[in-house]
Enzyme design. Structure first.
Site, PDB file in Angstrom:
ATOM      1  N   GLU A  62      35.325  76.913  89.079  1.00 21.14           N
ATOM      2  CA  GLU A  62      35.319  77.361  87.694  1.00 21.14           C
ATOM      3  C   GLU A  62      36.762  77.570  87.264  1.00 21.14           C
ATOM      4  O   GLU A  62      37.516  78.292  87.927  1.00 21.14           O
ATOM      5  CB  GLU A  62      34.558  78.678  87.539  1.00 21.14           C
ATOM      6  CG  GLU A  62      33.080  78.585  87.851  1.00 21.14           C
ATOM      7  CD  GLU A  62      32.389  79.930  87.709  1.00 21.14           C
ATOM      8  OE1 GLU A  62      33.022  80.872  87.155  1.00 21.14           O
ATOM      9  OE2 GLU A  62      31.246  80.064  88.159  1.00 21.14           O
ATOM     10  N   GLU A  73      35.135  90.397  81.731  1.00 24.42           N
ATOM     11  CA  GLU A  73      36.082  90.469  82.834  1.00 24.42           C
ATOM     12  C   GLU A  73      36.595  91.881  83.095  1.00 24.42           C
ATOM     13  O   GLU A  73      36.875  92.644  82.170  1.00 24.42           O
ATOM     14  CB  GLU A  73      37.281  89.551  82.564  1.00 24.42           C
ATOM     15  CG  GLU A  73      36.908  88.145  82.128  1.00 24.42           C
ATOM     16  CD  GLU A  73      36.104  87.368  83.156  1.00 24.42           C
ATOM     17  OE1 GLU A  73      35.854  87.886  84.253  1.00 24.42           O
ATOM     18  OE2 GLU A  73      35.712  86.230  82.848  1.00 24.42           O
TER      19      GLU A  73
END
Length: 246
Positions: A62, A73
């Protein structure tokens, strides 16, 4: 029971991503996906890092597209995105990195990022340029399946696999809906939190993954977020087809 011809046809119709995961599972192993932020630690070193991970055995990669507001995140990937943005990294740079990676490798490569920059770039143009660069699929954590029509058609037209996320508080009905809409795999977020967060009580995570495993039928099921050790990966992936580490 499938005839041999049907099995061949099914394999021929599989995407490179699903083929890779199927091949790993056929060996009695679990698929390992690794996430890296494009432009980190600087634009010159992202590609060598991807190539090293590929050579070391990553089953798919990724590539994160840096964004100033990465909602899913935790601090580590937030900081990597901030550092990449300070280097002037933009979306087009992710395409360039993907294109250079693809010259030497056929390992599946997915772009992970957020919807706002994709809309700004233009959905059709984004999918076209991603595929032209050798990208195999997309993960956009802030694109819910209920609103995926804005991207699904263009992704399908350009041969990009779509990955959608589930979490421990996702209902059985919604897990089934995500499985119907995903074309790459179903991404089981291990906790209701951010990347890098501690997994917490493993028994609860295991119960959630067992529940998801019983529902997800059309796609591979992979677990990610909070996997910090070999032991975490082994324990959680016993209920899935693989795991993802950032």
């Amino acid at each position: 029971m499938h005839s041999g011809r049907n099995v061949v046809n099914e394999r021929e119709s599989m995407s490179i991503l699903k083929q890779r995961i199927a091949d790993v599972l056929a060996r009695g192993e679990k698929a390992m996906g690794l996430f890296f932020t494009n432009g980190f630690p600087d634009p010159q070193h992202t590609l060598p890092i991807l190539e090293a991970a590929d050579e070391a055995g990553a089953d798919f990669i990724e590539l994160g597209m840096p964004f100033s507001d990465p909602l899913a995140e935790g601090l580590t990937i937030q900081r990597s995105s901030e550092r990449a943005l300070r280097h002037g990294v933009r979306m087009q740079d992710a395409f360039r990195t993907a294109e250079r990676f693809r010259r030497k490798s056929q390992t599946p490569l997915l772009l992970m990022g957020y919807l706002n920059p994709v809309l700004r770039y233009g959905v059709e143009a984004f999918c076209r340029d991603a595929k032209a660069a050798g990208v195999d699929g997309l993960i956009l954590p802030d694109l819910p399946p209920e609103e995926s029509e804005m991207l699904d058609g263009a992704a399908r037209a350009h041969g990009l696999e779509m990955v959608y996320l589930i979490a421990p508080n996702t209902t059985d009905e919604r897990i089934a809906d995500v499985d119907r809409k995903a074309t790459g795999f179903v991404y089981a977020v291990s906790m209701t939190g951010l990347t890098g967060t501690d997994i917490g009580t493993l028994s609860r995570v295991e119960a959630y993954l067992k529940r998801a495993r019983a529902i997800v039928e059309r796609n591979p099921l992979l677990v990610g977020f909070g996997i910090k050790s070999h032991e975490d990966a082994v324990r959680l992936s016993q209920y899935t087809d693989g795991f993802i580490v950032g």
